[in-house]
Scaffold this motif. Structure first.
Motif, PDB file in Angstrom:
ATOM      1  N   SER A 104      65.394  46.185 -38.555  1.00 19.75           N
ATOM      2  CA  SER A 104      64.423  45.865 -37.505  1.00 19.75           C
ATOM      3  C   SER A 104      65.144  45.554 -36.196  1.00 19.75           C
ATOM      4  CB  SER A 104      63.536  44.693 -37.928  1.00 19.75           C
ATOM      5  OG  SER A 104      64.263  43.489 -37.922  1.00 19.75           O
ATOM      6  N   ILE A 105      66.262  44.850 -36.293  1.00 16.61           N
ATOM      7  CA  ILE A 105      67.002  44.573 -35.057  1.00 16.61           C
ATOM      8  C   ILE A 105      67.571  45.871 -34.503  1.00 16.61           C
ATOM      9  CG2 ILE A 105      68.860  43.241 -34.011  1.00 16.61           C
ATOM     10  CD1 ILE A 105      68.567  41.195 -36.128  1.00 16.61           C
ATOM     11  N   ALA A 106      68.110  46.700 -35.405  1.00 13.95           N
ATOM     12  CA  ALA A 106      68.692  47.958 -34.940  1.00 13.95           C
ATOM     13  C   ALA A 106      67.632  48.803 -34.241  1.00 13.95           C
ATOM     14  CB  ALA A 106      69.299  48.714 -36.114  1.00 13.95           C
ATOM     15  N   GLY A 150      77.713  44.869 -28.422  1.00 11.19           N
ATOM     16  CA  GLY A 150      78.530  44.537 -29.580  1.00 11.19           C
ATOM     17  C   GLY A 150      77.744  44.604 -30.875  1.00 11.19           C
ATOM     18  N   PHE A 151      76.483  44.236 -30.800  1.00  8.41           N
ATOM     19  CA  PHE A 151      75.661  44.228 -31.998  1.00  8.41           C
ATOM     20  C   PHE A 151      75.555  45.624 -32.589  1.00  8.41           C
ATOM     21  CE2 PHE A 151      71.850  44.152 -34.484  1.00  8.41           C
ATOM     22  CZ  PHE A 151      71.847  42.894 -35.048  1.00  8.41           C
ATOM     23  N   ILE A 152      75.177  46.576 -31.742  1.00  7.55           N
ATOM     24  CA  ILE A 152      74.989  47.938 -32.235  1.00  7.55           C
ATOM     25  C   ILE A 152      76.313  48.580 -32.606  1.00  7.55           C
ATOM     26  CG2 ILE A 152      74.362  50.246 -31.487  1.00  7.55           C
ATOM     27  CD1 ILE A 152      72.012  48.729 -32.268  1.00  7.55           C
ATOM     28  N   ALA A 153      77.330  48.369 -31.771  1.00  7.44           N
ATOM     29  CA  ALA A 153      78.627  48.989 -32.050  1.00  7.44           C
ATOM     30  C   ALA A 153      79.129  48.550 -33.418  1.00  7.44           C
ATOM     31  CB  ALA A 153      79.630  48.611 -30.964  1.00  7.44           C
ATOM     32  N   THR A 154      79.046  47.246 -33.681  1.00  6.04           N
ATOM     33  CA  THR A 154      79.598  46.784 -34.950  1.00  6.04           C
ATOM     34  C   THR A 154      78.640  47.044 -36.108  1.00  6.04           C
ATOM     35  OG1 THR A 154      78.805  44.545 -34.503  1.00  6.04           O
ATOM     36  CG2 THR A 154      81.056  45.053 -33.879  1.00  6.04           C
ATOM     37  N   LEU A 155      77.347  47.171 -35.807  1.00  5.92           N
ATOM     38  CA  LEU A 155      76.418  47.589 -36.862  1.00  5.92           C
ATOM     39  C   LEU A 155      76.783  49.003 -37.310  1.00  5.92           C
ATOM     40  CD1 LEU A 155      73.791  46.801 -38.410  1.00  5.92           C
ATOM     41  CD2 LEU A 155      72.534  48.024 -36.664  1.00  5.92           C
TER      42      LEU A 155
END
Ligand SMILES: Nc1ncnc2c1ncn2[C@@H]1O[C@H](COP(=O)(O)OP(=O)(O)OP(=O)(O)O)[C@@H](O)[C@H]1O
Ligand SMILES: Nc1ncnc2c1ncn2[C@@H]1O[C@H](COP(=O)(O)OP(=O)(O)OP(=O)(O)O)[C@@H](O)[C@H]1O
Ligand SMILES: [Mg+2]
Ligand SMILES: [Mg+2]
Lengths: 341, 333, 512, 341
Positions: free
Chosen positions: A271-273, D142-147
Motif C-alpha cells: 500500500s505504501i509502495a 529512499g523508501f522506494i529505492a530500498t524497497l
C-alpha cells in the motif's frame, strides 16, 4: 538541407516536444501503464481475456482501496503501518459476526451481512481512531503508533481465531458480492471507483481535503491558520482504517472465509509502495488519488504479466524491484527537467 | 467427554532410528513420574495444522501430568526469534524442549548447548536430523511428497494427460523446495503427467489466489493443481469462477478447510502426517526420556492420503483438533 | 491613562510572562492596542517581539498574565479562536503551506463553503480582488513553495488582510519587500487604521516606524522598557532605549578601494531566463550593490555565480580565471561564499545546534578538520569568536538554531563567513529581520571584509541600504542589468527612474 | 506545619525536581530500561543468570548493529528497507563462499573465514552502494529505492540457494566466534560495542558525521554550505549495508549456516523501531547512537521478559505494541514539558 526538410524536422521536433510536455504534465506512470498494456495485448492475447481482466481489476481494486487510505494518511504527514493488520482483523470480525448471526437469525441473509459488514467497518474505524488519537493527542510519531497498533491488532486477530480460517458466511455474500460481476466488471472495481470518486471530491471540494494537504505540507502553518489539526489527523487515520476494513471485507467475500493471513507486512508495504509510486510524498502534503489508482493498476498488471509470461517465480521479485526503481527514477528525471533544480 | 479421552493408541508408525525402517505399534506411557516442565517451540500458530500439533501436545501433557509452555515465533521468517525463545526456555529452567524448527540447521547450535546442559530436545513435525538431537517425531518429507504424488497419479485416468502446476509454498522456506523436487521425481515416472511450472508464494489465501488465477490464464492446459492447503482453498473459488470444473486439486497437507472441501467434493485428496499424533508422541518421548524409560529415537508417521474413499474410515481426531478446541499455551498440573 | 480622549484599548495584556527552556522570553509585559492606531513593537533581536505576537495570536500560551480583548477576559486562546475573534497576523516565519496554491493559502482556515462544499469560484474572485487592491504581482495558481521569499511575504500579508481583521499584527512584513510593494502595504495600513482596526507593527526599519507609528513600545531582553507616543521621538533615542547604548548613524561610511577584478560575468543567462545576458563586474576592496524589484533576478545572478543555478550561456571569471565547474563546494574552495536570503529553507538546519550550523561550510578548513577528523576545541573557539562579533543572543553555542529569534538565526548564518578565509562575499538580503544594532554589526563586518581586501556583493531589496553601502550599484529589471550607478549618480530617484525607463522601453519594444 | 516540615517538603520537592530534570536530560528510555531490569531481577532470578544475560546481549547486539545502520540513514534523511534482505544475502554469500573456499583451500580456516567475511561485507557494501546511487544520483526517494533493492536482493538470495540453508562453514568460525564468549560476554556484544564506539566517534568527531546530520537537518542548506551531499548520502547507505552484512555474519556464525530466512520484514521493521524509539527522527537530522543501543537492549529484554514470565505468546504482540506506544508517548510528554508548548 532543403527548407522543406528543415521544416519537417522542426515540426517533428515540435511534436516530440509536445509529447514530452504532455508527459511532463501527467507524469510517467500513465505512459508506462499504456506501454505495458499495449505490449501485453500484443504479446499475449490471453492478457485481454475477460477472465484475466477481471482478475487484474479485482486485485488492483483491493490494492487501490488500501492504498487510498494509506495515501490519505501520508498526505496528512503520517504513516499507517497497521493497514495490513486491520485487513486481517476486519476479515475475521466480519466472518465471526456473520457466523454468529447466521445461527442467531437463520436465513436472513441481508441482516446477517449487514451485521458482519457493520462489525468489520466498526473495527477498522476503531483501530483508526486509536491510531489517530495516539498520533494527534499523544503526539507519537505515526510510524511508531501504527507499528504498535499493528502488533496489537494482529495479536487480537490471532487470539480471536487462532489463525484458523472462519467459515460459515452466507452464500449470497460470496456469490452476489465477492465473486460477482456486474456488467462484466468485478464488484470490487465498483467499490474502488466509488471510493476514488468520493476521495477525489473530498480532496478538491471539501475542507477536510484542503486541511489534510495543509497539515501535511506545514503543520505549524496549519495550526497558526486556526486549523484544529488534531481532528483532521484523527480523521485521516480513521478513514484509512475504514478503507482497510473495506478491503478486508472484499477479500473475505472473494475467498469465502475470514482469514488472518490477509494482513501482514505485504499488504502494508504494497500500500505504501502504490501510494509513493503514485506520486504521494512520504513527507506529506503531496499526492493525487487518481494517480494512486493508476499505480495500483500498474503494480497488479505487472505481477499478472510476469505470471502470464511465465517468468520463473523466483526471478519475479528481481524484476519487480528493478521496474519499481526504474519507474520512479524516470519520473524523477521528468520532474527535474520541468521544475527547477 | 472430550475427544482427548479417546484412545488413539496403539498407532502404526515407522521406527526410523536404525538404518532399516520398521513399522511399530506406538503406545505412550501411562503417567509421568514427576511433573516435568516441558517447553514447546512452534514456528507459528497461524493455521489449523500447527493448532492440530498443539492439540496433541496439550492433550498428551494433560494425560501424562506434565507442565507445558508453548511459544510461537510468529512465522517462518522469524528464525532469530525462535533462537532467542529457545534460549529463553533454557534460561527459564525447562526440563525438556520440544521444538518445531523454523530452520533445520538454524537451531543446531542451540540444541548443542542444550545437550551440554543435558536438557533433552525433541523435534516435532518439522524434519530435523542431528546427532545432538535426543529424539524426534516427524514425517519424511519425501514420503509426504510421494504420497501426494501417488494420490495424483491414482486419480489420473488411463490415457488422460495430466498437466500439473505446482504451488509448493514460499520460496526460500526449504521445505517447499524439497517437496516440490520430490514430487517432480515421483511423477516423472508417469509419461502422461507433465509438470508445467512451479509457482512459489507465501501460504496466504490471498497470495495463492492471485497465483492460481494467473496460472489459469498462463497455462490453459492445466488440469491438476498440486499445492499447499491455502492454495487448494484459493483454487476452489478461482476454478468455480472460471468454470473449470475439470481441474483437480491435491493438497500437500491437511487443515480444517481441506477436510470440509473434501466432504463437499471440491478437492480430490489431501495428504496427512497425523499432526495430532506427532504432538502426542513428542510429549510421550520427552516424558520417557526424563523418566529414563526406553524410547524410540526417531518416530515417523506413515503419510496417509485422505480422499473420498478413506475419509469415512479415518479417526479425524488424529488429524485435526476438534473445531471447538482453542489453543492452550500452557498446561499446569 | 491616556491624556487624549483616544479610544479605549481593544486589546489589553497585563503582566505577560513566557518562559522557554532556560530562557524567559517575556517578563511581566504590559501591552495594549487601541482601535485605529499603529502600535509599533521595537526591540533587538530576541527581545521577545515575536513571542508577544504569538501570544496575542494564540499560538503560544503565556505562563502568567491576563488578556482582555474587546472588554472580554480571554484565557486559553487558540489560533482558531483568535482568528475567529478577528485577530489576524502576518508572521515573521510565515504561516503558509508550501504545497498549496496561492488562493488555497489565502483562505486557509477560513474557507468559504456553500452547503459544506468549498465555493472555489467565490474564493478565487475575492482573492483576486484583494491582490489587485494590494497591487501585488501574484499568480493565484502558483504553488507557494515555488515562490520567492518576497512573493511568499506578499501571500502572507494578503492572507492576514483577507479576514476582515479587528487587530492586525504585522511582524516584519516588509523584510523582503521593495519600496513599491511596501508602499502599497502602507496605504492599506492607513486605510485599515481609518476603519478602526488596531495594528501591531514590528519592524527594524526606522523609516517605516517613523512613517507609521502612533505609539511605540520598546522591549529589551523580554522586559518592557517604555511605551511612548511616536510624535517627537528621535531615532537615536529609540535606538538607545532599545540597545541601552548609543549608536551613531545607521550606515557607516566605507572606504572603498577598488582593486583587482574579483568577479567578471559576461553575457550570462541563467536560471531559466530569470537572468538574461548579464555583464557584471565586482572588484576586490569595494562593495558592489545590486538593486531591483521583486522577481527581477537579482538573487538568481549571485546564485548563478555561486553555482546554485543552471547556467544557459555566458562566462563567469573568478580572479581572472574562467570557471567551468560551478558548484557551492568549488566556489567555497575558491574563496567565494553566498549567504542565502531564505534562511529557513536554505540557510539553517533548525534541529542542529548553533555551533554546527555556523561551522557547516568550513569543515574542510585545516584549523577545524584534518583528515576528516574534527578539532572540536578549535571549532568551538572559532565559532565563539564569530558569534561574539555578531552579538548573538543568547550567545549559547549548544542551542538548537530553531530556538533562536529570527534575527539571531540570520546572525548564525552570517557567522559562517567568519569561519574561513574568503575573498568574495555574496550577500542576498543580508539584514533581513536584523535589528538596528545588529545591522550595524553586519555593516561593520562588511567594512572589515573590505579592509582585508575582499570583494563584497550585496543584493538587497531595501533601497537605502544598497545605496548607502555600495560603491557601484547595478540596477536589474526583468533579468537584465539596466544601469550601473556610481558616486553621485547613486540616488533613489535614479534607481527608480531606471525602472520606469526600462519599463517604457519594454512597452515600446513590444509595440513595435 | 513546623518550619522543619516545610523545609523537608521543599527539599524533597527539590529532589523530585532534580530527578525530573535528570530524566528530562537523558530521556525516558534509560529509566524504563532500569525499571524493567530491576523488576525482572526481583521477579525472576533466572533473568539475571549468565545464560540469560548472554542471550539478551546477543539478541540486543544483533538488533543494535542493524539499527545503527538504519539510524545513520534516517539521520541523513533517508530510509533503508533493504537491511533485512542484506542480512539474508550476506549470510548466504558468506556461507557459499566459505563452503567453496573450504574445498579450494582445505584446513586453512583463517583464509576461508577471511574470504567468507570479505565476500559478505562486499555484498553489503555493494547493495548499499546501489541504494545510495539510486537515492543520491537518481534522486529516488529512499523508501522506494530500498524497497526495490530489498525485492531484488531477496530474489538473488533465493536464486543462489533455492532457499535451502548452506552448510559447511569452518568449525572455528562457529565455535571461536559465533558462539564464543569472551570474558563472560558473547562475541556479538563486543562487535556491537566496537561499532557503537566507532559510530559515536564518527558522529561527534568527524566531518562525515557532521555532514550526515547537516544533510538530514536541511539538505538545501547543506548544498549551499558546499557539502557534496551525494557523496555523504551514498556513504550513509553503504555503511548501513555494511552493518547489515555484519549482522548477517554474526547470525551465520551463531547458527552455523547461511540462511535466507534471516532477512525479511521483521528485521527491517525492528531496526526502524529500535532507531525511532531511540530518538532518531524519521525526518532526519536528529538522533544519537547510544540511545539506539539502549533501545535495542530494551526491545530485547522486553521480549525475553515476556517469555520468561511465560506470557501467552499470542498476547505478547499485544503487550509489545502497547509498551511501544506507551514508551514513546511518555517520552513525548517529557519533551513537551521541558521544551516549549
Ligand atoms: N520556540 C522557541 N523555543 C525556545 N526558545 C525560543 C523559541 N522562540 C523564541 N525563543 C527565544 O525567546 C526569545 C525571544 O524570541 P523572539 O522570537 O520573540 O524575538 P524577537 O524579538 O521576535 O526577535 P527578532 O527581531 O529577531 O525577530 C529569544 O531569546 C529566543 O531565543
Ligand atoms: N523555485 C522556483 N521555481 C520556479 N520559478 C521561480 C522559482 N523561484 C523564483 N522563480 C521565479 O523566478 C523569477 C525571479 O525570482 P525571484 O523572485 O527570487 O527574484 P529576485 O530578484 O531574487 O527577487 P528578490 O531578491 O527580491 O526576492 C520570478 O519570476 C519568480 O517567480
Ligand atoms: Mg521576531
Ligand atoms: Mg530573491
Amino acid at each position: 538541407m532543403t527548407v522543406e526538410e528543415a521544416d519537417m524536422r522542426s515540426s517533428s521536433r515540435g511534436d516530440l516536444r509536445a509529447l514530452s510536455r504532455w508527459i511532463s504534465a501527467i507524469g510517467i506512470l500513465p505512459v508506462l501503464l499504456t506501454v505495458l498494456i499495449l505490449g501485453m495485448c500484443i504479446i499475449d492475447p490471453r492478457f485481454s481475456g475477460v477472465a484475466n481482466v477481471t482478475n487484474i481489476l479485482r486485485n488492483a481494486s483491493v490494492l487501490a482501496i488500501v492504498a487510498f487510505g494509506q495515501a490519505l494518511v501520508l498526505i496528512a504527514g503520517g504513516f499507517d503501518l497497521s493497514v495490513g493488520a486491520i485487513v486481517a482483523l476486519a476479515s475475521e470480525i466480519a466472518a465471526v459476526t456473520m457466523r454468529w448471526a447466521g445461527t442467531a437469525f437463520p436465513e436472513q441473509d441481508a441482516l446477517i451481512i449487514a451485521l458482519g459488514v457493520g462489525a468489520a467497518l466498526g473495527t477498522g474505524i476503531l483501530v483508526g481512531l486509536v491510531n489517530g488519537i495516539c498520533v494527534a493527542v499523544l503526539r507519537i510519531s505515526g510510524f511508531i503508533a501504527t507499528l504498535g497498533s499493528m502488533s496489537v491488532t494482529l495479536g487480537i486477530a490471532l487470539i480471536i481465531t487462532n489463525g484458523i480460517p472462519v467459515y460459515g458466511l452466507p452464500q449470497s455474500f460470496i456469490t452476489q458480492f465477492g465473486r460477482a460481476r456486474w456488467f462484466e466488471f468485478p464488484s470490487a472495481a465498483y467499490v474502488a471507483i466509488a471510493i476514488l470518486l468520493v476521495l477525489a471530491f473530498v480532496q478538491r471540494r471539501t475542507v477536510l481535503g484542503r486541511y489534510l494537504y495543509a497539515i501535511g505540507g506545514n503543520s505549524e502553518a496549519a495550526i497558526v491558520s486556526g486549523i484544529s489539526t488534531r481532528r483532521y489527523q484523527i480523521a485521516a487515520y480513521v478513514i484509512s482504517g475504514l478503507l482497510a476494513a473495506v478491503t478486508g471485507l472484499l477479500l473475505t467475500a472473494l475467498v469465502g472465509s475470514g482469514q488472518a493471513s490477509f494482513g501482514g507486512d505485504l499488504m502494508m508495504l504494497q500500500s505504501i509502495a502504490a501510494a509513493v509510486i503514485g506520486g504521494v510524498s512520504l513527507h506529506g502534503g503531496v499526492g493525487r488519488f487518481g494517480m494512486v489508482a493508476l499505480s495500483a493498476i500498474f503494480l497488479s498488471i505487472l505481477s499478472n504479466a510476469l505470471n502470464l509470461l511465465r517468468v520463473d517465480s523466483r526471478i519475479q521479485p528481481i524484476f519487480i524491484g528493478v521496474i519499481l526503481i526504474c519507474a520512479v527514477a524516470l519520473d524523477e528525471i521528468r520532474r527535474r527537467r520541468t521544475v527547477h533544480d | 467427554a472430550s475427544a482427548g479421552d479417546a484412545k488413539w493408541y496403539p498407532f502404526k508408525m515407522n521406527d526410523a532410528s536404525a538404518d532399516t525402517v520398521k513399522v511399530v505399534d506406538y503406545s505412550p506411557v501411562e503417567k509421568a513420574e514427576k511433573r516435568h516442565k516441558i517447553c514447546v517451540l512452534f514456528p507459528h500458530m497461524k493455521d489449523s495444522f500447527w493448532v492440530a500439533v498443539a492439540y496433541g501436545i496439550t492433550e498428551q501433557s494433560k494425560a501424562l501430568g506434565v507442565n507445558m509452555n508453548l511459544y510461537e515465533a510468529g512465522g517462518y521468517d522469524n528464525l532469530p526469534k525462535q533462537l532467542s525463545q529457545f534460549d529463553d526456555c533454557v534460561a527459564s529452567g525447562a526440563d525438556a524442549i520440544v521444538i518445531g524448527v523454523i530452520s533445520t540447521v538454524g537451531v543446531a547450535k542451540q540444541v548443542l548447548a542444550a545437550k551440554a546442559k543435558s536438557i533433552p530436545v525433541i523435534a516435532v513435525t518439522n524434519s530435523f536430523i542431528s546427532r545432538d538431537l535426543t529424539a524426534g517425531v516427524f514425517v519424511d518429507l519425501k514420503s509426504m511428497a510421494s504420497a501426494s504424488a501417488n494420490a495424483l497419479l491414482a486419480s489420473v485416468k488411463a490415457g488422460e494427460a495430466a498437466n500439473v502446476v505446482t504451488f509448493p509454498g514460499p520460496a526460500g522456506s526449504g521445505w517447499a523446495e524439497t517437496m516440490n523436487k520430490d514430487f517432480e521425481t515421483v511423477v516423472a515416472n508417469n509419461p502422461n503427467v507433465k509438470t508445467l511450472s512451479s509457482k512459489f508464494g507465501d501460504t496466504g489465501v490471498a497470495v495463492q489466489l492471485q497465483l492460481v488465477q494467473d496460472a489459469l490464464q498462463a497455462y490453459p492446459s492445466m488440469n491438476y493443481i498440486w499445492g499447499t492447503a491455502p492454495t487448494a482453498e484459493a483454487a476452489i473459488g478461482a476454478l468455480a469462477e472460471a468454470g473449470r470444473s475439470d481441474v483437480k486439486i491435491i493438497s500437500t497437507y491437511e487443515n480444517q478447510a481441506m477436510l470440509d472441501a473434501l466432504k463437499r467434493g471440491d478437492i480430490t485428496a489431501f495428504t496427512t502426517q497425523y499432526p495430532v499424533i506427532e504432538g502426542r508422541v513428542a510429549i510421550d518421548q520427552a516424558v520417557r526420556i526424563l523418566d529414563k524409560k526406553p524410547f524410540i529415537r526417531l518416530v515417523q508417521p506413515i503419510a496417509g492420503v485422505i480422499d473420498k474413499t478413506t475419509m469415512g474410515k479415518m479417526d479425524m481426531s488424529t488429524v485435526l483438533a476438534p473445531a471447538s478446541w482453542s489453543p492452550v499455551y500452557s498446561v499446569k498440573q | 491613562m491616556a491624556k487624549e480622549e483616544a479610544s479605549e484599548p481593544i486589546l489589553i495584556l497585563r503582566g505577560i510572562t513566557k518562559r522557554f527552556q532556560g530562557i524567559t522570553a517575556l517578563r511581566q509585559v504590559d501591552f495594549d492596542v487601541r482601535a485605529g492606531e499603529v502600535h509599533v513593537l521595537f526591540g533587538e533581536n530576541g527581545a521577545g517581539k515575536s513571542t508577544l505576537i504569538n501570544i496575542i495570536a494564540g499560538t503560544f500560551q503565556p505562563d502568567e498574565g491576563a488578556y482582555r480583548f474587546d472588554g472580554l477576559h480571554l484565557s486559553h486562546l487558540t489560533p482558531h479562536r483568535a482568528r475567529g475573534a478577528g485577530i489576524c497576523a502576518v508572521f515573521q516565519e510565515f504561516s503558509l503551506a508550501p504545497n498549496l496554491t496561492v488562493v488555497e493559502n489565502l483562505f486557509l482556515g477560513r474557507e468559504i463553503r456553500r452547503g459544506g462544499i468549498l465555493d472555489l469560484a467565490t474564493m478565487r474572485r475575492r482573492a483576486s480582488d484583494l491582490i489587485e487592491e494590494l497591487g501585488f504581482d501574484l499568480e493565484l495558481d502558483r504553488q507557494v513553495g515555488m515562490l520567492s521569499r518576497a512573493h511568499q511575504q506578499m501571500v502572507e500579508i494578503a492572507k492576514a488582510l483577507l479576514g476582515e481583521p479587528r487587530i492586525l499584527i504585522l511582524d516584519e512584513p516588509t523584510a523582503s519587500l521593495t519600496e513599491r510593494e511596501a508602499g502599497r502595504l502602507f496605504e492599506l495600513v492607513a486605510a485599515l487604521k481609518a476603519r478602526g482596526v488596531g495594528i501591531i507593527y514590528v519592524s527594524h526599519r526606522m523609516r517605516e516606524i517613523r512613517a507609521l507609528a502612533d505609539r511605540i513600545t520598546v522591549l529589551r531582553d523580554g522586559q518592557l522598557v517604555r511605551t511612548l507616543e511616536a510624535a517627537g521621538v528621535q531615532d537615536a533615542d529609540l535606538v538607545e532605549l532599545m540597545t541601552g547604548r548609543k549608536i551613531d548613524g545607521l550606515f557607516p561610511t566605507f572606504d572603498h578601494k577598488p582593486g583587482r577584478v574579483a568577479i567578471e560575468v559576461q553575457g550570462l543567462s541563467a536560471a531559466r531566463g530569470a537572468v538574461c545576458d548579464v555583464d557584471f563586474v565586482a572588484h576586490a576592496g569595494e562593495i558592489t550593490g545590486i538593486a531591483g524589484l521583486v522577481g527581477c533576478g537579482k538573487s538568481e545572478l549571485v546564485r548563478a555565480i555561486y553555482g546554485l543555478e543552471q547556467i544557459e550561456h555566458g562566462e563567469i571569471r573568478l580572479h581572472d580565471v574562467a570557471q567551468n565547474t560551478l558548484s557551492p563546494r568549488h566556489s567555497l574552495r575558491r574563496g567565494v561564499v553566498y549567504f542565502p536570503a531564505n534562511r529557513a529553507t536554505e540557510g539553517l538546519a533548525l534541529a542542529r545546534v548553533v555551533r554546527e550550523n555556523a561551522s557547516m561550510s568550513s569543515l574542510d578548513v585545516r584549523e577545524i578538520a584534518r583528515l576528516g577528523l574534527l578539532d572540536t576545541r578549535n571549532e568551538r573557539s572559532l565559532v565563539q569568536q564569530a558569534v561574539d562579533r555578531l552579538k548573538l543572543r543568547p550567545p549559547n553555542l549548544e542551542r538548537p538554531a530553531g530556538r533562536l529569534s529570527g534575527g539571531n538565526r540570520q546572525k548564525v548564518m552570517l557567522a559562517r563567513g567568519l569561519m574561513r578565509d574568503l575573498s568574495v562575499f555574496l550577500f542576498d538580503e543580508p539584514t533581513v529581520g536584523i535589528d538596528v544594532g545588529a545591522k550595524r554589526e553586519v555593516y561593520d563586518f562588511m567594512g572589515r571584509l573590505l579592509q582585508a581586501g575582499a570583494a563584497v556583493v550585496v543584493v538587497s531589496s531595501e533601497l537605502p541600504e544598497v545605496l548607502a553601502l555600495s560603491n557601484r550599484l547595478y540596477v536589474m529589471h526583468h533579468g537584465r542589468i539596466v544601469t550601473q550607478l556610481e558616486g553621485s549618480e547613486k540616488t533613489e530617484q535614479n534607481v527608480l527612474a531606471s525602472f520606469f525607463r526600462s519599463e517604457a522601453n519594454a512597452a515600446t519594444g513590444a509595440a513595435s
